[in-house]
Motif scaffolding. Sequence first.
Motif, mmCIF file in Angstrom:
data_model
loop_
_atom_site.group_PDB
_atom_site.id
_atom_site.type_symbol
_atom_site.label_atom_id
_atom_site.label_comp_id
_atom_site.label_asym_id
_atom_site.label_seq_id
_atom_site.Cartn_x
_atom_site.Cartn_y
_atom_site.Cartn_z
ATOM 1 N N ALA A 48 0.914 -1.133 0.242
ATOM 2 C CA ALA A 48 -0.019 0.202 0.059
ATOM 3 C C ALA A 48 0.789 1.296 -0.069
ATOM 4 N N TYR A 49 1.872 1.089 0.570
ATOM 5 C CA TYR A 49 2.872 2.343 0.731
ATOM 6 C C TYR A 49 3.527 2.452 -0.836
ATOM 7 N N ALA A 52 0.599 4.061 -2.798
ATOM 8 C CA ALA A 52 0.413 5.637 -2.504
ATOM 9 C C ALA A 52 1.234 6.466 -3.337
ATOM 10 N N ASN A 59 -2.522 0.419 -7.237
ATOM 11 C CA ASN A 59 -3.372 1.309 -6.277
ATOM 12 C C ASN A 59 -3.716 0.498 -5.132
ATOM 13 N N VAL A 60 -4.115 1.298 -3.928
ATOM 14 C CA VAL A 60 -4.392 0.791 -2.714
ATOM 15 C C VAL A 60 -5.512 -0.203 -2.656
ATOM 16 N N TRP A 171 -0.698 3.188 3.447
ATOM 17 C CA TRP A 171 -1.066 4.533 2.651
ATOM 18 C C TRP A 171 -0.728 5.780 3.336
ATOM 19 N N HIS A 175 2.655 8.556 2.853
ATOM 20 C CA HIS A 175 2.428 10.373 2.819
ATOM 21 C C HIS A 175 3.188 10.860 3.795
#
Length: 219
Positions: A48-49, A52, A59-60, A171, A175
Amino acid sequence: MLPLAIFDAAEFFGWFVENANYLLVFLFMMIESSFIPFPSEVVVPPAAYLAAQPGHEMNVAGVVLAATAGAVAGAFINYLLALWIGRPLVYRFADSRIGHACLLDREKVQHAEKYFDEHGAVSTFVGRLIPAVRQLISIPAGLARMNIGMFALFTALGAAVWNSVLAGLGWWLGHTVPLSSLFEQVERYNSYLSWVGLGILLLCVAVILYNAFKKHDKK
């Protein structure tokens, strides 16, 4: 949930980050969901990282879908094995050296079976949120010959909730932290994930109890 220190998680983590794709997410989550010990925390959060990051091929939502499909496939391995070989052989395997090598023993199987007996079919949903039960709840479901359609539905729903939690962590980290410190951050939040799963479990139980009492009052 398997402690990350039991195998060389850091080395695997680095390899997975370099090679991650939907197929690997599916395969490793299938392994995690069977009786073979493997931590989902080194698969879904880093996937997921990466998802993101701008321009990445994953994609997530796709990560959650692949992880959930893998979890259901792994759960069916346990379900079908228990269905086909029966209780005596399940416990014989749990008592064997191979079973112990897979971190499986009689006490864990008995715990999962007791949990299934006490909570019924819905345990295949809520059981996916409990670290000590998640990988093994499919065994008593198979022993009880639970309806295969209901088993698939409840397993998929429970796995989707848990994988969404893991993906949400990945995710968020995608960020907030650089890739070089991702493993340390996932390891840091590893223990908190159990509390998140417990919180979701308690919420589900509260909803079930509310609906049960509501129906009872109407009578």
